[in-house]
Design a protein around this motif. Structure first.
Motif, short mmCIF file in Angstrom:
data_model
loop_
_atom_site.label_atom_id
_atom_site.label_comp_id
_atom_site.label_asym_id
_atom_site.label_seq_id
_atom_site.Cartn_x
_atom_site.Cartn_y
_atom_site.Cartn_z
N THR A 147 41.41 41.47 43.50
CA THR A 147 41.02 40.26 42.65
C THR A 147 39.40 40.45 42.32
O THR A 147 39.34 40.04 41.17
N ASP A 148 38.85 41.01 43.03
CA ASP A 148 37.30 41.47 42.54
C ASP A 148 37.42 42.43 41.29
O ASP A 148 36.90 42.26 40.31
N ASP B 5 45.84 32.89 28.36
CA ASP B 5 46.65 32.69 27.08
C ASP B 5 47.36 33.91 26.70
O ASP B 5 48.42 34.07 26.39
N LYS B 6 46.59 35.30 26.96
CA LYS B 6 47.12 36.63 26.42
C LYS B 6 48.23 36.96 27.51
O LYS B 6 49.11 37.92 27.05
N ALA B 7 47.87 36.57 28.67
CA ALA B 7 48.91 37.01 29.61
C ALA B 7 50.12 35.97 29.81
O ALA B 7 51.12 36.37 30.69
N GLY B 8 50.25 34.95 29.17
CA GLY B 8 51.23 34.06 29.29
C GLY B 8 51.31 33.29 30.64
O GLY B 8 52.42 33.00 30.93
N THR B 9 50.13 32.89 30.96
CA THR B 9 49.91 32.08 32.30
C THR B 9 48.99 31.16 32.16
O THR B 9 48.64 30.62 31.19
N THR B 10 48.75 30.29 33.16
CA THR B 10 47.69 29.25 33.19
C THR B 10 46.35 29.60 33.67
O THR B 10 46.13 30.70 34.57
N ARG B 11 45.27 28.89 33.23
CA ARG B 11 43.95 29.20 33.70
C ARG B 11 43.86 29.26 35.09
O ARG B 11 43.12 29.67 35.86
N GLN B 12 44.57 27.85 35.74
CA GLN B 12 44.47 27.67 36.97
C GLN B 12 45.12 28.91 37.83
O GLN B 12 44.36 29.14 38.86
N TRP B 13 46.20 29.58 37.40
CA TRP B 13 46.72 30.79 38.30
C TRP B 13 45.54 31.94 38.12
O TRP B 13 45.53 32.41 39.28
N ILE B 14 44.83 32.17 37.08
CA ILE B 14 43.91 33.04 36.77
C ILE B 14 42.64 32.98 37.85
O ILE B 14 42.17 33.76 38.72
N VAL B 15 42.21 31.58 38.07
CA VAL B 15 41.28 30.93 39.08
C VAL B 15 41.86 31.35 40.63
O VAL B 15 40.99 32.02 41.04
N TYR B 16 43.07 31.07 40.82
CA TYR B 16 43.58 31.17 42.03
C TYR B 16 43.58 32.87 42.45
O TYR B 16 43.18 33.04 43.68
N ILE B 17 44.10 33.69 41.50
CA ILE B 17 44.02 35.05 41.82
C ILE B 17 42.55 35.61 41.93
O ILE B 17 42.18 36.30 42.98
N SER C 289 39.76 34.00 42.66
CA SER C 289 39.17 33.47 43.83
C SER C 289 39.80 34.13 45.29
O SER C 289 39.15 33.60 46.36
N GLY C 290 40.71 34.65 45.11
CA GLY C 290 41.37 35.05 46.38
C GLY C 290 42.35 34.22 47.01
O GLY C 290 42.87 34.29 48.06
N LYS C 291 42.64 32.88 46.40
CA LYS C 291 43.57 32.01 47.01
C LYS C 291 45.03 32.26 46.83
O LYS C 291 45.61 31.62 47.77
N SER C 292 45.18 33.33 45.82
CA SER C 292 46.52 33.86 45.71
C SER C 292 46.59 35.04 45.55
O SER C 292 45.51 35.71 45.02
N SER C 293 47.55 36.02 46.13
CA SER C 293 47.65 37.53 45.99
C SER C 293 48.66 37.42 45.01
O SER C 293 49.82 37.13 45.28
N PRO C 294 48.49 38.23 43.80
CA PRO C 294 49.24 38.39 42.81
C PRO C 294 50.33 39.41 43.38
O PRO C 294 49.91 40.47 43.94
#
Length: 97
Positions: free
Chosen positions: A13-14, A32-44, A46-51
């Protein structure tokens, strides 16, 4: 092309966050470029979600990066070096027969 190196002690994540910043991208631009939401990028980031590998693929593509996995055990061959069995087991065969 950038690469994420799992051999480093820095978390994935870092590494994603640092690579995004190196590319001069905002979280929204990456999303936008990855076809996802900004919130999902924030979660990843920040370490709140493991991709998963499936969710990493479009993010890495958007960052023009790849995931590098190295076999650090010198006693075992790397994935590329392993030999493929020339005689695969058919569905009707069992191991040990």
């Amino acid at each position: 092309m950038g690469e994420l190196n799992m051999a480093k002690k820095q978390s994935i994540t870092d590494q994603l966050r640092d690579l995004r910043k190196q590319r001069g991208m905002t979280q929204q631009e990456l999303a936008d470029k990855a076809g996802t939401t900004r919130q999902w990028i924030v979660y990843i980031e920040s370490g709140k979600s493991s991709p998963t590998l499936a969710t990493l693929k479009p993010i890495l593509k958007a960052l023009n990066a790849e995931l590098l996995i190295k076999d650090l055990d010198s006693r075992r061959p790397s994935i590329k070096q392993r030999r493929v069995n020339k005689h695969p087991i058919h569905d009707n065969q069992r191991l040990g027969e």
